[in-house]
Scaffold this motif. Structure first.
Motif, PDB file in Angstrom:
ATOM      1  N   THR A 103       0.848  -1.206   0.000  1.00 48.96           N
ATOM      2  CA  THR A 103       0.000   0.000   0.000  1.00 48.96           C
ATOM      3  C   THR A 103       0.881   1.252   0.000  1.00 48.96           C
ATOM      4  N   LEU A 105       1.869   5.211  -1.680  1.00 49.18           N
ATOM      5  CA  LEU A 105       2.261   5.729  -2.996  1.00 49.18           C
ATOM      6  C   LEU A 105       1.087   5.602  -3.980  1.00 49.18           C
ATOM      7  N   ARG A 106       1.252   4.902  -5.094  1.00 48.83           N
ATOM      8  CA  ARG A 106       0.196   4.914  -6.130  1.00 48.83           C
ATOM      9  C   ARG A 106      -1.080   4.221  -5.644  1.00 48.83           C
ATOM     10  N   GLU A 107      -2.154   5.014  -5.500  1.00 48.19           N
ATOM     11  CA  GLU A 107      -3.408   4.482  -4.954  1.00 48.19           C
ATOM     12  C   GLU A 107      -4.065   3.457  -5.872  1.00 48.19           C
ATOM     13  N   ASP A 108      -3.838   3.561  -7.193  1.00 51.10           N
ATOM     14  CA  ASP A 108      -4.441   2.564  -8.099  1.00 51.10           C
ATOM     15  C   ASP A 108      -3.809   1.189  -7.860  1.00 51.10           C
ATOM     16  N   HIS A 109      -2.502   1.173  -7.625  1.00 50.27           N
ATOM     17  CA  HIS A 109      -1.837  -0.093  -7.297  1.00 50.27           C
ATOM     18  C   HIS A 109      -2.361  -0.658  -5.976  1.00 50.27           C
ATOM     19  N   LEU A 111      -5.176  -0.267  -4.515  1.00 49.19           N
ATOM     20  CA  LEU A 111      -6.545  -0.769  -4.639  1.00 49.19           C
ATOM     21  C   LEU A 111      -6.558  -2.090  -5.413  1.00 49.19           C
ATOM     22  N   ALA A 112      -5.837  -2.153  -6.531  1.00 50.32           N
ATOM     23  CA  ALA A 112      -5.774  -3.400  -7.311  1.00 50.32           C
ATOM     24  C   ALA A 112      -5.145  -4.517  -6.481  1.00 50.32           C
ATOM     25  N   TYR A 114      -5.469  -5.290  -3.376  1.00 49.67           N
ATOM     26  CA  TYR A 114      -6.411  -6.006  -2.507  1.00 49.67           C
ATOM     27  C   TYR A 114      -7.114  -7.130  -3.277  1.00 49.67           C
ATOM     28  N   PHE A 115      -7.489  -6.843  -4.527  1.00 53.78           N
ATOM     29  CA  PHE A 115      -8.195  -7.855  -5.330  1.00 53.78           C
ATOM     30  C   PHE A 115      -7.259  -9.005  -5.707  1.00 53.78           C
ATOM     31  N   ILE A 116      -6.037  -8.657  -6.100  1.00 54.40           N
ATOM     32  CA  ILE A 116      -5.046  -9.689  -6.445  1.00 54.40           C
ATOM     33  C   ILE A 116      -4.787 -10.555  -5.212  1.00 54.40           C
ATOM     34  N   THR A 130       1.327  -3.956   6.544  1.00 59.68           N
ATOM     35  CA  THR A 130       1.590  -2.548   6.228  1.00 59.68           C
ATOM     36  C   THR A 130       2.117  -1.850   7.484  1.00 59.68           C
ATOM     37  N   ASN A 131       2.248  -0.541   7.416  1.00 61.70           N
ATOM     38  CA  ASN A 131       2.698   0.196   8.599  1.00 61.70           C
ATOM     39  C   ASN A 131       1.601   0.353   9.654  1.00 61.70           C
ATOM     40  N   HIS A 132       0.389  -0.079   9.332  1.00 65.73           N
ATOM     41  CA  HIS A 132      -0.725   0.046  10.280  1.00 65.73           C
ATOM     42  C   HIS A 132      -1.387  -1.279  10.629  1.00 65.73           C
ATOM     43  N   PHE A 133      -1.476  -2.166   9.628  1.00 68.60           N
ATOM     44  CA  PHE A 133      -2.300  -3.365   9.778  1.00 68.60           C
ATOM     45  C   PHE A 133      -1.600  -4.615   9.271  1.00 68.60           C
TER      46      PHE A 133
END
Lengths: 210, 210
Positions: A103, A105-109, A111-112, A114-116, A130-133
């Motif tokens: 997660t 930087l590029r928000e499109d990456h 978001l994609a 999560y589906f991958i 991630t740095n949070h979860f």
């Protein structure tokens, strides 16, 4: 089938580089690190050399002749580098993989991803850290080790997903969730919590107590 | 109906504070800034005072007695602060709103924000402006001002969404997209591009040329 990679194995993707102690600890204790393309630059700059680099290798800034690990050139434009790495890991019988940098930087990456991630979670034991979860994807019943006060956010991937929880502050009991439901900022009440679902769901479990 | 707020109006959410020139320019030229709760701390630290602060006000670190703007205490636990602010904006006849800080930091908030954004995009003219993209949500046909080389990523919100594009490098022609489709990293070929869809879709349009 087995492979020759030493475990634990980490996949570093080219989003935000880890900074929280939780993903950092995972990165530092990895015995095998797989990087997607540009993320190898960040890792080497951080002082760690990856064992495997996979992608179209266009963004790689290292001298490829000096790299002693495995370089996998995969130019397929239809798959993102993240998916290329997961396909390769599957083909190489990797069963457990912690994924960092998915997660930011590029928000499109992001978001994609999560589906991958949700698609490949049925085939391998995967975690996004991630740095949070720590983010997992499962159906059926799963129990999570926890601390009281950890945040738990749940996202349905498919419409009409039926979810029940135990040991969360705002319990769900056969609640019907759609992807657009905002079932976020629930809280763990104990050293464990449980989430049961009839279809795959994303569970976001915070590292810290709130 | 009209309100007394000077335009342009910006909503600052409590994700990553803007740093790219595109959202920064929007922030600096705003005549009215609405903050959700904790984002007011970041804005004031940056040297700008918001006109409106809305939320449960628990995370607000300013002296409320010294604040000269409008404080709206909305303790409803079922809505996120982002949704509270959009509801309030609608009730106050705000028609155009640029939203900053909607992504970054807590990934559960970022993910929920896309769904909230898509629901309210049918009621108001909304844009999410992040450090990488301007994100919009529309159905029907929309033309975007662009530069050759801008990245365009498209996400369906509902299954079986039929999408066509013009002036993109990898054209779609009545393509059926599901939310899990990775229609990312397309590129604008001209000073405009067009996206037509029979259901609402998220369009991520990069600020920079790649």
């Amino acid at each position: 089938m087995k492979n020759n990679f030493q475990i634990p194995i980490v996949l570093l993707v080219n989003g935000e580089f880890p900074s929280h102690p939780a993903p950092m600890e995972i990165l530092k204790s990895a015995k095998t690190i797989i990087c997607t393309d540009g993320s190898a630059n960040s890792l080497i700059q951080f002082g760690i050399e990856p064992q495997v680099i996979i992608g179209d290798l266009d963004s790689l800034k290292i001298d490829k002749n000096l790299f002693t690990g495995t370089l996998i050139h995969e130019p397929n434009q239809n798959n993102t580098d993240f998916e290329k790495a997961l396909v390769w890991a599957l083909e190489n019988y990797v069963s457990d993989l912690n994924i960092l940098g998915s997660t930011g930087l590029r928000e499109d990456h992001s978001l994609a991803n999560y589906f991958i991630f949700s698609e490949y979670s049925s085939k391998m034991n995967l975690k996004l850290v991630t740095n949070h979860f720590t983010i997992t994807c499962h159906d059926g019943t799963r129990t999570f080790e926890s601390k009281r006060g950890h945040i738990v956010s749940i996202f349905a991937i498919f419409p009409q997903t039926v979810v029940s929880t135990q040991f969360l502050k705002y319990p769900l009991l056969n609640s019907v969730l759609n992807p657009s439901c905002r079932t976020i900022s629930n809280k763990s009440l104990a050293s464990q919590f449980q989430v049961e679902s009839n279809k795959p769901i994303l569970v976001f479990h915070s590292h810290d107590i709130f």
